[in-house]
Design a protein around this motif. Sequence first.
Motif, short mmCIF file in Angstrom:
data_model
loop_
_atom_site.label_atom_id
_atom_site.label_comp_id
_atom_site.label_asym_id
_atom_site.label_seq_id
_atom_site.Cartn_x
_atom_site.Cartn_y
_atom_site.Cartn_z
N TYR A 155 0.83 -1.21 0.00
CA TYR A 155 0.00 0.00 0.00
C TYR A 155 0.86 1.26 0.00
O TYR A 155 0.32 2.36 0.13
CB TYR A 155 -0.93 0.00 1.21
CG TYR A 155 -2.08 -0.96 1.05
CD1 TYR A 155 -3.29 -0.54 0.49
CD2 TYR A 155 -1.97 -2.30 1.43
CE1 TYR A 155 -4.34 -1.42 0.32
CE2 TYR A 155 -3.02 -3.19 1.26
CZ TYR A 155 -4.21 -2.74 0.71
OH TYR A 155 -5.25 -3.62 0.54
N THR A 156 2.16 1.11 -0.11
CA THR A 156 3.05 2.26 -0.22
C THR A 156 3.67 2.28 -1.61
O THR A 156 4.09 1.24 -2.13
CB THR A 156 4.14 2.25 0.87
OG1 THR A 156 5.03 3.35 0.68
CG2 THR A 156 4.94 0.97 0.86
N HIS A 157 3.71 3.46 -2.21
CA HIS A 157 4.15 3.61 -3.60
C HIS A 157 5.61 3.18 -3.79
O HIS A 157 6.01 2.79 -4.89
CB HIS A 157 3.96 5.07 -4.02
CG HIS A 157 4.21 5.33 -5.47
ND1 HIS A 157 3.51 4.69 -6.48
CD2 HIS A 157 5.08 6.17 -6.09
CE1 HIS A 157 3.94 5.12 -7.65
NE2 HIS A 157 4.89 6.01 -7.45
N THR A 158 6.39 3.24 -2.71
CA THR A 158 7.80 2.89 -2.80
C THR A 158 8.02 1.49 -3.38
O THR A 158 8.97 1.25 -4.12
CB THR A 158 8.47 2.97 -1.41
OG1 THR A 158 8.35 4.31 -0.93
CG2 THR A 158 9.94 2.58 -1.46
N TYR A 159 7.12 0.56 -3.06
CA TYR A 159 7.33 -0.83 -3.46
C TYR A 159 6.43 -1.27 -4.62
O TYR A 159 6.29 -2.45 -4.89
CB TYR A 159 7.17 -1.75 -2.25
CG TYR A 159 8.14 -1.38 -1.15
CD1 TYR A 159 9.52 -1.46 -1.37
CD2 TYR A 159 7.70 -0.88 0.07
CE1 TYR A 159 10.43 -1.09 -0.38
CE2 TYR A 159 8.60 -0.51 1.06
CZ TYR A 159 9.96 -0.61 0.83
OH TYR A 159 10.86 -0.23 1.80
N ALA A 160 5.81 -0.29 -5.32
CA ALA A 160 5.10 -0.60 -6.56
C ALA A 160 6.13 -0.90 -7.65
O ALA A 160 7.16 -0.22 -7.75
CB ALA A 160 4.22 0.57 -6.98
N GLY A 161 5.89 -1.93 -8.45
CA GLY A 161 6.81 -2.28 -9.52
C GLY A 161 8.15 -2.81 -9.03
O GLY A 161 9.13 -2.83 -9.78
N GLN A 162 8.19 -3.27 -7.80
CA GLN A 162 9.45 -3.64 -7.17
C GLN A 162 10.02 -4.95 -7.72
O GLN A 162 11.23 -5.17 -7.66
CB GLN A 162 9.26 -3.75 -5.65
CG GLN A 162 10.52 -3.73 -4.83
CD GLN A 162 11.13 -2.33 -4.70
OE1 GLN A 162 10.76 -1.43 -5.42
NE2 GLN A 162 12.05 -2.18 -3.78
N ALA A 163 9.17 -5.83 -8.23
CA ALA A 163 9.62 -7.14 -8.72
C ALA A 163 8.81 -7.56 -9.93
O ALA A 163 7.69 -7.09 -10.14
CB ALA A 163 9.52 -8.19 -7.61
N ARG A 164 9.39 -8.46 -10.69
CA ARG A 164 8.75 -8.97 -11.90
C ARG A 164 8.43 -10.46 -11.75
O ARG A 164 8.99 -11.13 -10.88
CB ARG A 164 9.67 -8.75 -13.10
CG ARG A 164 9.95 -7.29 -13.37
CD ARG A 164 10.96 -7.10 -14.48
NE ARG A 164 11.20 -5.69 -14.77
CZ ARG A 164 12.10 -5.24 -15.64
NH1 ARG A 164 12.88 -6.11 -16.30
NH2 ARG A 164 12.25 -3.94 -15.84
N LYS A 165 7.57 -10.93 -12.61
CA LYS A 165 7.21 -12.35 -12.62
C LYS A 165 8.47 -13.19 -12.75
O LYS A 165 9.35 -12.90 -13.57
CB LYS A 165 6.26 -12.64 -13.77
CG LYS A 165 5.81 -14.09 -13.85
CD LYS A 165 4.84 -14.29 -15.01
CE LYS A 165 4.42 -15.75 -15.12
NZ LYS A 165 3.46 -15.96 -16.24
#
Length: 308
Positions: free
Chosen positions: A256-266
């Motif tokens: 729920y924090t923007h910092t960890y959006a897009g942090q990892a890929r499949k």
Amino acid sequence: MRPRLRDFIETKEGWIFSVVDYHNEDGVHCLLRYLPGRPDGERERNGVRYKKMGFDEAYEFIRRERPEWIKGVMVVPYDHVSRLYQPHDGLLSIVGSDPRVKKMVAALPGVEFCDMGITGSKLVGLGAETSDVDFIVYGNSWFKARDELQKAIAAGRIDGIDEAGWEKIYAKRKPELSFEEFYQHERRKGNRCLLDGALTDLLYVRDYDQIGPVLPVGNDLGMRTITATVTDAEFAYDSPAIYKVDHPEISMVLSYTHTYAGQARKGEVIEARGRLEESSMGKVLVIGTSREPKGEWIKSLTLLEQPR
């Protein structure tokens, strides 16, 4: 009226809220952002001064003035809503007059204009000269937009963020990562740039037909650290960011924090620490249980093992 994430609403009192959820059947789930008629207001619209509200002071104000609206998040009844601000309409209203926004649209030639929008202060007419540009692209078009943005940066048509710029963002975010870890994750996301010096986010919002069921709030089982492989990262840039994982106990990691959006890929192995919750959907790990989450993080171990 069908508000969704990153729309804004205005109440009959003139209070302006950002919409924080896709599911608003019982009222608009939102956060108070601007209050009118405040002498200490730093923004102005039509001769009225507005104060931008911080997270804690927004809750303090609503607890005092409309305590019945607080149901975990703020939930504004529809009969109190006087106006819905939607990002595409906002973009239409300013694209001809805002050179930074116009430049962003021009940088995304492969993206349909109808899939674009603007949110934040610019959407509600309270943008300052130095305001960040919060640019939206809806649904799967977002990934095309990110690719186009990276082409524009590589060609020199848009400015990227250098390491010194990321150091400033790191100091503001205060994540539970070293700067090197933060920088490695952020520089590959490809969704931030500078528009004539203004920090610009390329934000993801689901198309209406992508909106799934409500994510229930579960019972708190305490803090947990896990290592798991990401099996699905389709909504990794959403809010919350969703990572489905292969783990013997936990089905998803939510941020729920923007910092960890897009942090990892499949396919990547992550280390994540957050609050373990159990609901009808099973067990999930939640990151971002406070405004500035301490002792919570997501790291792509796969990424960090790669040479810089």
